[in-house]
Design a protein around this motif. Sequence first.
Motif, PDB file in Angstrom:
ATOM      1  N   LEU A 174       0.823  -1.211   0.000  1.00 21.28           N
ATOM      2  CA  LEU A 174       0.000   0.000   0.000  1.00 21.28           C
ATOM      3  C   LEU A 174       0.860   1.266   0.000  1.00 21.28           C
ATOM      4  O   LEU A 174       0.538   2.240  -0.685  1.00 21.28           O
ATOM      5  N   SER A 175       1.960   1.250   0.744  1.00 19.72           N
ATOM      6  CA  SER A 175       2.858   2.405   0.778  1.00 19.72           C
ATOM      7  C   SER A 175       3.497   2.637  -0.589  1.00 19.72           C
ATOM      8  O   SER A 175       3.579   3.773  -1.060  1.00 19.72           O
ATOM      9  N   LEU A 202      -8.236  -4.282  -6.638  1.00 20.99           N
ATOM     10  CA  LEU A 202      -7.360  -5.259  -5.997  1.00 20.99           C
ATOM     11  C   LEU A 202      -6.901  -4.802  -4.621  1.00 20.99           C
ATOM     12  O   LEU A 202      -6.796  -5.600  -3.685  1.00 20.99           O
ATOM     13  N   TYR A 203      -6.614  -3.509  -4.477  1.00 24.97           N
ATOM     14  CA  TYR A 203      -6.195  -2.978  -3.184  1.00 24.97           C
ATOM     15  C   TYR A 203      -7.347  -2.978  -2.186  1.00 24.97           C
ATOM     16  O   TYR A 203      -7.147  -3.226  -1.004  1.00 24.97           O
ATOM     17  N   ILE A 204      -8.538  -2.713  -2.683  1.00 25.37           N
ATOM     18  CA  ILE A 204      -9.719  -2.761  -1.816  1.00 25.37           C
ATOM     19  C   ILE A 204      -9.946  -4.198  -1.347  1.00 25.37           C
ATOM     20  O   ILE A 204     -10.207  -4.450  -0.172  1.00 25.37           O
ATOM     21  N   HIS A 205      -9.812  -5.140  -2.264  1.00 27.88           N
ATOM     22  CA  HIS A 205      -9.980  -6.554  -1.927  1.00 27.88           C
ATOM     23  C   HIS A 205      -8.908  -7.000  -0.931  1.00 27.88           C
ATOM     24  O   HIS A 205      -9.208  -7.707   0.046  1.00 27.88           O
ATOM     25  N   ALA A 206      -7.681  -6.573  -1.145  1.00 24.52           N
ATOM     26  CA  ALA A 206      -6.587  -6.940  -0.241  1.00 24.52           C
ATOM     27  C   ALA A 206      -6.849  -6.410   1.166  1.00 24.52           C
ATOM     28  O   ALA A 206      -6.619  -7.110   2.158  1.00 24.52           O
ATOM     29  N   GLU A 207      -7.324  -5.184   1.256  1.00 25.12           N
ATOM     30  CA  GLU A 207      -7.627  -4.606   2.573  1.00 25.12           C
ATOM     31  C   GLU A 207      -8.765  -5.372   3.243  1.00 25.12           C
ATOM     32  O   GLU A 207      -8.718  -5.648   4.433  1.00 25.12           O
ATOM     33  N   ASP A 208      -9.768  -5.732   2.468  1.00 27.33           N
ATOM     34  CA  ASP A 208     -10.890  -6.490   2.998  1.00 27.33           C
ATOM     35  C   ASP A 208     -10.427  -7.847   3.522  1.00 27.33           C
ATOM     36  O   ASP A 208     -10.842  -8.280   4.605  1.00 27.33           O
TER      37      ASP A 208
END
Length: 70
Positions: free
Chosen positions: A20-21, A35-41
């Motif tokens: 994320l950084s 994909l980033y939203i899914h990873a955070e979820d």
Amino acid sequence: MLKDARDELKVAQKAHLKVLSDFAQSGQGDAVNPLYIHAEDQMMSAEIFLDLLSELITTNKELQEIKQQL
């Protein structure tokens, strides 16, 4: 096993934060990537599940102690 799960989650959290950084520093931070939203979820789900499991183990131990006293 619970300790192993917590240790593995810490490793995953570090990797997740780095990804994320890197994404935020790349200048693409304004774009929303599913994909980033899914990873955070997924990360949040793993954290919540581990917390719930810990509580369930504690509750089960307490119930066993109460049953033994009866």
